[in-house]
Design a protein around this motif. Structure first.
Motif, PDB file in Angstrom:
ATOM      1  N   ASP A  83     -43.669  -6.761 -25.371  1.00 29.56           N
ATOM      2  CA  ASP A  83     -42.909  -5.668 -25.977  1.00 29.56           C
ATOM      3  C   ASP A  83     -43.662  -4.354 -25.799  1.00 29.56           C
ATOM      4  O   ASP A  83     -44.854  -4.262 -26.092  1.00 29.56           O
ATOM      5  CB  ASP A  83     -42.689  -5.951 -27.464  1.00 29.56           C
ATOM      6  N   ARG A 120     -38.529  -2.989 -24.272  1.00 30.76           N
ATOM      7  CA  ARG A 120     -38.668  -3.143 -25.725  1.00 30.76           C
ATOM      8  C   ARG A 120     -37.770  -4.292 -26.149  1.00 30.76           C
ATOM      9  O   ARG A 120     -36.705  -4.489 -25.571  1.00 30.76           O
ATOM     10  CB  ARG A 120     -38.243  -1.873 -26.460  1.00 30.76           C
ATOM     11  N   PHE A 121     -38.189  -5.014 -27.161  1.00 27.21           N
ATOM     12  CA  PHE A 121     -37.417  -6.156 -27.639  1.00 27.21           C
ATOM     13  C   PHE A 121     -36.944  -5.908 -29.055  1.00 27.21           C
ATOM     14  O   PHE A 121     -37.656  -5.329 -29.864  1.00 27.21           O
ATOM     15  CB  PHE A 121     -38.263  -7.430 -27.579  1.00 27.21           C
ATOM     16  N   GLN A 167     -29.769  -7.190 -32.100  1.00 27.16           N
ATOM     17  CA  GLN A 167     -28.532  -6.444 -32.279  1.00 27.16           C
ATOM     18  C   GLN A 167     -27.467  -7.461 -32.645  1.00 27.16           C
ATOM     19  O   GLN A 167     -27.232  -8.411 -31.886  1.00 27.16           O
ATOM     20  CB  GLN A 167     -28.185  -5.722 -30.980  1.00 27.16           C
ATOM     21  N   ILE A 227     -32.187  -8.810 -27.974  1.00 25.21           N
ATOM     22  CA  ILE A 227     -31.861  -7.883 -26.884  1.00 25.21           C
ATOM     23  C   ILE A 227     -33.148  -7.369 -26.252  1.00 25.21           C
ATOM     24  O   ILE A 227     -34.208  -7.378 -26.865  1.00 25.21           O
ATOM     25  CB  ILE A 227     -30.997  -6.688 -27.338  1.00 25.21           C
ATOM     26  N   ILE A 228     -33.009  -6.927 -25.015  1.00 27.85           N
ATOM     27  CA  ILE A 228     -34.095  -6.267 -24.292  1.00 27.85           C
ATOM     28  C   ILE A 228     -33.612  -4.864 -23.955  1.00 27.85           C
ATOM     29  O   ILE A 228     -32.564  -4.694 -23.332  1.00 27.85           O
ATOM     30  CB  ILE A 228     -34.459  -7.025 -22.998  1.00 27.85           C
ATOM     31  N   TRP A 229     -34.360  -3.872 -24.404  1.00 32.84           N
ATOM     32  CA  TRP A 229     -34.075  -2.493 -24.025  1.00 32.84           C
ATOM     33  C   TRP A 229     -34.823  -2.191 -22.740  1.00 32.84           C
ATOM     34  O   TRP A 229     -36.031  -2.395 -22.659  1.00 32.84           O
ATOM     35  CB  TRP A 229     -34.542  -1.520 -25.108  1.00 32.84           C
ATOM     36  N   TRP A 263     -35.958   0.810 -20.775  1.00 24.35           N
ATOM     37  CA  TRP A 263     -36.114   2.176 -21.245  1.00 24.35           C
ATOM     38  C   TRP A 263     -36.772   3.064 -20.202  1.00 24.35           C
ATOM     39  O   TRP A 263     -37.884   2.789 -19.755  1.00 24.35           O
ATOM     40  CB  TRP A 263     -36.987   2.149 -22.504  1.00 24.35           C
ATOM     41  N   ARG A 316     -31.075   4.223 -19.790  1.00 24.09           N
ATOM     42  CA  ARG A 316     -31.564   3.417 -20.906  1.00 24.09           C
ATOM     43  C   ARG A 316     -30.442   2.495 -21.340  1.00 24.09           C
ATOM     44  O   ARG A 316     -29.328   2.932 -21.580  1.00 24.09           O
ATOM     45  CB  ARG A 316     -31.987   4.308 -22.064  1.00 24.09           C
ATOM     46  N   ARG A 317     -30.755   1.205 -21.419  1.00 14.90           N
ATOM     47  CA  ARG A 317     -29.697   0.266 -21.777  1.00 14.90           C
ATOM     48  C   ARG A 317     -30.254  -0.941 -22.487  1.00 14.90           C
ATOM     49  O   ARG A 317     -31.422  -1.246 -22.375  1.00 14.90           O
ATOM     50  CB  ARG A 317     -28.923  -0.147 -20.536  1.00 14.90           C
ATOM     51  N   SER A 318     -29.392  -1.613 -23.225  1.00 16.62           N
ATOM     52  CA  SER A 318     -29.796  -2.851 -23.888  1.00 16.62           C
ATOM     53  C   SER A 318     -29.022  -4.005 -23.274  1.00 16.62           C
ATOM     54  O   SER A 318     -27.838  -3.887 -22.967  1.00 16.62           O
ATOM     55  CB  SER A 318     -29.539  -2.769 -25.391  1.00 16.62           C
ATOM     56  N   THR A 346     -28.776  -8.580 -23.191  1.00 17.49           N
ATOM     57  CA  THR A 346     -29.232  -9.863 -23.700  1.00 17.49           C
ATOM     58  C   THR A 346     -30.265 -10.391 -22.702  1.00 17.49           C
ATOM     59  O   THR A 346     -30.287  -9.956 -21.539  1.00 17.49           O
ATOM     60  CB  THR A 346     -28.080 -10.870 -23.818  1.00 17.49           C
TER      61      THR A 346
END
Length: 90
Positions: free
Chosen positions: A24, A42-43, A46, A51-53, A55, A65-67, A69
């Motif tokens: 992370d 980033r973990f 949601q 989720i994994i961001w 970034w 930037r997205r999130s 699974t």
């Protein structure tokens, strides 16, 4: 590492060992929808799901930037390297 790379900086990276767990907040070299990119992962959670961001620290790329699974991340990205630090050219 600083939040965004500056011109002339060199990223020191180590080839990613696929058996290793992602960290992370670490910065990775990724092969994905936009080709090769350097992104911070980033973990979080949601709606009770992990989720994994993905970034982009540079505000010029905030639209990337997205999130996702973990399953979506595995389909869209291949982790190539982990960043160890940066150096400035002399």
């Amino acid at each position: 590492m600083v939040d965004a790379l500056r011109p002339g900086q060199i990223v020191l990276a180590m080839q990613w060992d696929r058996g290793r767990e992602l960290e992370d907040g670490a910065i990775y070299g990724l092969k994905g929808p936009h080709g090769f990119s350097i992104r911070r992962l980033r973990f979080g959670r949601q709606e009770e799901r992990p989720i994994i961001w993905v970034w982009a620290d540079n505000d010029e790329y905030a639209d990337q930037r997205r999130s996702l699974t973990p399953e979506e991340f595995d389909r869209e990205y291949q982790v190539l390297a982990i960043a160890l630090g940066t150096e400035q050219r002399l």
